[in-house]
Design an enzyme around this catalytic site. Structure first.
Site, PDB file in Angstrom:
ATOM      1  N   SER A 106     155.615  33.000 114.014  1.00  0.00           N
ATOM      2  CA  SER A 106     154.458  33.611 113.369  1.00  0.00           C
ATOM      3  C   SER A 106     154.638  35.111 113.207  1.00  0.00           C
ATOM      4  O   SER A 106     155.301  35.769 114.020  1.00  0.00           O
ATOM      5  CB  SER A 106     153.195  33.345 114.209  1.00  0.00           C
ATOM      6  OG  SER A 106     152.097  34.111 113.753  1.00  0.00           O
ATOM      7  N   TYR A 129     152.177  36.682 106.132  1.00  0.00           N
ATOM      8  CA  TYR A 129     150.966  36.789 105.319  1.00  0.00           C
ATOM      9  C   TYR A 129     151.170  37.850 104.237  1.00  0.00           C
ATOM     10  O   TYR A 129     152.034  38.719 104.366  1.00  0.00           O
ATOM     11  CB  TYR A 129     149.769  37.234 106.176  1.00  0.00           C
ATOM     12  CG  TYR A 129     149.403  36.341 107.322  1.00  0.00           C
ATOM     13  CD1 TYR A 129     148.682  35.169 107.116  1.00  0.00           C
ATOM     14  CD2 TYR A 129     149.742  36.675 108.630  1.00  0.00           C
ATOM     15  CE1 TYR A 129     148.317  34.352 108.177  1.00  0.00           C
ATOM     16  CE2 TYR A 129     149.387  35.868 109.699  1.00  0.00           C
ATOM     17  CZ  TYR A 129     148.675  34.711 109.466  1.00  0.00           C
ATOM     18  OH  TYR A 129     148.316  33.904 110.517  1.00  0.00           O
ATOM     19  N   THR A 155     152.018  32.227 104.187  1.00  0.00           N
ATOM     20  CA  THR A 155     150.655  31.732 104.362  1.00  0.00           C
ATOM     21  C   THR A 155     149.710  32.442 103.401  1.00  0.00           C
ATOM     22  O   THR A 155     149.609  33.667 103.425  1.00  0.00           O
ATOM     23  CB  THR A 155     150.189  31.930 105.809  1.00  0.00           C
ATOM     24  OG1 THR A 155     151.043  31.179 106.679  1.00  0.00           O
ATOM     25  CG2 THR A 155     148.753  31.454 105.990  1.00  0.00           C
ATOM     26  N   LYS A 251     152.254  28.088 102.227  1.00  0.00           N
ATOM     27  CA  LYS A 251     151.427  27.373 103.199  1.00  0.00           C
ATOM     28  C   LYS A 251     149.948  27.678 102.964  1.00  0.00           C
ATOM     29  O   LYS A 251     149.555  28.834 102.861  1.00  0.00           O
ATOM     30  CB  LYS A 251     151.814  27.774 104.619  1.00  0.00           C
ATOM     31  CG  LYS A 251     151.023  27.080 105.722  1.00  0.00           C
ATOM     32  CD  LYS A 251     151.548  27.506 107.091  1.00  0.00           C
ATOM     33  CE  LYS A 251     150.803  26.817 108.214  1.00  0.00           C
ATOM     34  NZ  LYS A 251     149.401  27.285 108.347  1.00  0.00           N
ATOM     35  N   HIS A 275     144.662  25.371 107.659  1.00  0.00           N
ATOM     36  CA  HIS A 275     144.811  26.298 108.778  1.00  0.00           C
ATOM     37  C   HIS A 275     144.248  25.695 110.067  1.00  0.00           C
ATOM     38  O   HIS A 275     143.678  26.394 110.905  1.00  0.00           O
ATOM     39  CB  HIS A 275     144.120  27.633 108.468  1.00  0.00           C
ATOM     40  CG  HIS A 275     144.882  28.831 108.951  1.00  0.00           C
ATOM     41  ND1 HIS A 275     145.691  29.584 108.141  1.00  0.00           N
ATOM     42  CD2 HIS A 275     144.963  29.405 110.184  1.00  0.00           C
ATOM     43  CE1 HIS A 275     146.231  30.578 108.824  1.00  0.00           C
ATOM     44  NE2 HIS A 275     145.809  30.485 110.077  1.00  0.00           N
TER      45      HIS A 275
END
Length: 380
Positions: A106, A129, A155, A251, A275
């Site tokens: 992440s 992100y 994401t 995603k 999510h």
């Protein structure tokens, strides 16, 4: 009542973790209806049991973005994994590598890219992100490529943080949060010794490297809140598509039209995801969203899915509904919190065994045979 290994690990994680950490990983957005539907809808998918099919030769192996996988499962990105076990991202990545599957780091991990990538002999995936600080994005992408990362998981369902009320109640955020976390740590001595004392530094490793100073847990919510970008659109991903040399996976897809946009954009894969029910409550479970998206883009792009997957039987259900592979999130986080690397390894072994049983009893000898023919029709 024992329902699955994941349920057992969840109970063990709840007992071991300070409440602010347990509820951070366990909770969802608003009233958590979508969180509950993710597991409920998936458990209601019925499969056709078949017999006398000579299942003596059965293989779970598959290939995903050019990588050989022992089974169509990868560990998905989970923020703050390093707070659930000592250097938790490293422990989870080791368990995945030993099993022959991939681990996704992440953006908001405790352990930085370089620490995790150097700990195993298999390339990790990296999740990112769209953030207002484009300098950070470029820096972390350059570092990921230098560390040997090939697959980028982008994401897109978090232009703003979801309304997660459990966090305010548990001490992750809200009034007197820091003091509440200290008190919770004192009452959970096993975690305090293993992770609280010996798992330092407790900062957001990837962000700290970029900023040149520690980004502590108390800075976590504020930094994210100020950096999420509600103006995000497909054009904001174009420079990343041009910059990134490996596969790019989008995603956070729940709608067939967005899946088609991902194909037009040139993405290599999508993750059908809500999510984990942590963003917009009341949206479709991934179980219900998957079939229509698979009908729209199955032959044009690699389809992964997450949210609600707890067992090997769940994996088979998702593949039958149209996925090529799945990502595990909460399931492995619970196991990691309960028993570290050994817990994740045990969970993955159990998922493999459960998949073998499900495939044997549905007559599917290979992953390519796990398709809609296995479903009892008129579902979803």
């Amino acid at each position: 009542m024992i329902i699955s290994a994941s349920t057992d690990y969840r109970d063990a994680a709840q007992a071991k973790l300070p409440p602010f950490l347990f509820h951070y990983i366990d909770g969802g957005a608003y009233a958590e209806h979508t969180l509950k539907r993710n597991t409920a809808d998936l458990s209601n998918i019925e499969l056709r049991q078949r017999v006398l099919k000579d299942m003596s030769e059965l293989s779970l192996e598959t290939r995903l973005f050019g990588e050989k996988m022992s089974m169509p499962v990868a560990l998905g990105p989970v923020g703050l994994t390093g707070m659930y076990a000592r250097r938790g991202e490293v422990q989870a990545a080791r368990a995945a590598a030993k099993k022959g599957i991939s681990f996704t780091l992440s953006t908001v991990s405790v352990c930085p890219i370089e620490e995790v990538a150097s700990a195993i002999d298999r390339p990790i995936w990296f999740q990112l992100y769209v953030l207002k600080d484009r300098g950070f994005m470029r820096n972390v992408l350059e570092r990921a490529q230098a560390a040997g990362v090939k697959n980028l998981v982008f994401t897109v369902d978090m232009p703003v943080p979801g309304a997660r009320y459990r966090d305010a109640h548990s001490g992750m955020s809200g009034p007197y949060a820091a003091m509440r976390r200290i008190l919770q740590t004192i009452t959970h001595p096993q975690w305090a010794w293993d992770v609280g004392l010996w798992g330092k530094p407790h900062d957001l490793g990837n962000i700290s490297v970029y900023r040149g100073k520690p980004t502590k847990l108390e800075d976590y919510i504020g930094w994210l809140g100020s950096n999420f970008d509600p103006s995000i659109s497909w054009k904001d991903l174009e420079w990343i598509r041009d910059f990134w040399e490996g596969p790019m996976i989008i995603k956070g897809i729940l709608d067939p039209e967005d899946a088609k946009d991902a194909v037009r954009f040139g993405a290599d894969g999508i993750v059908i995801s809500n999510h984990g029910g942590r963003q917009l409550d009341g949206v479709l479970s991934t179980t219900r969203a998957l079939p229509a998206i698979a009908d729209a883009v199955k032959n044009d792009i690699t389809i992964l899915t997450d949210s609600g997957i707890r067992t090997g039987l769940d994996v088979v259900r998702m593949l039958a509904l149209g996925a090529d592979s799945v990502l595990l999130g909460r399931a492995f986080a619970y196991a990691l919190a309960a028993a570290g690397e050994a817990g994740v390894s045990n969970l993955l072994d159990l998922i493999e065994k459960e998949m073998r049983v499900a495939m044997t009893l549905t007559g599917a000898r290979s992953i390519s045979e796990v398709n809609s023919d296995l479903l009892v029709h008129n579902q979803v």
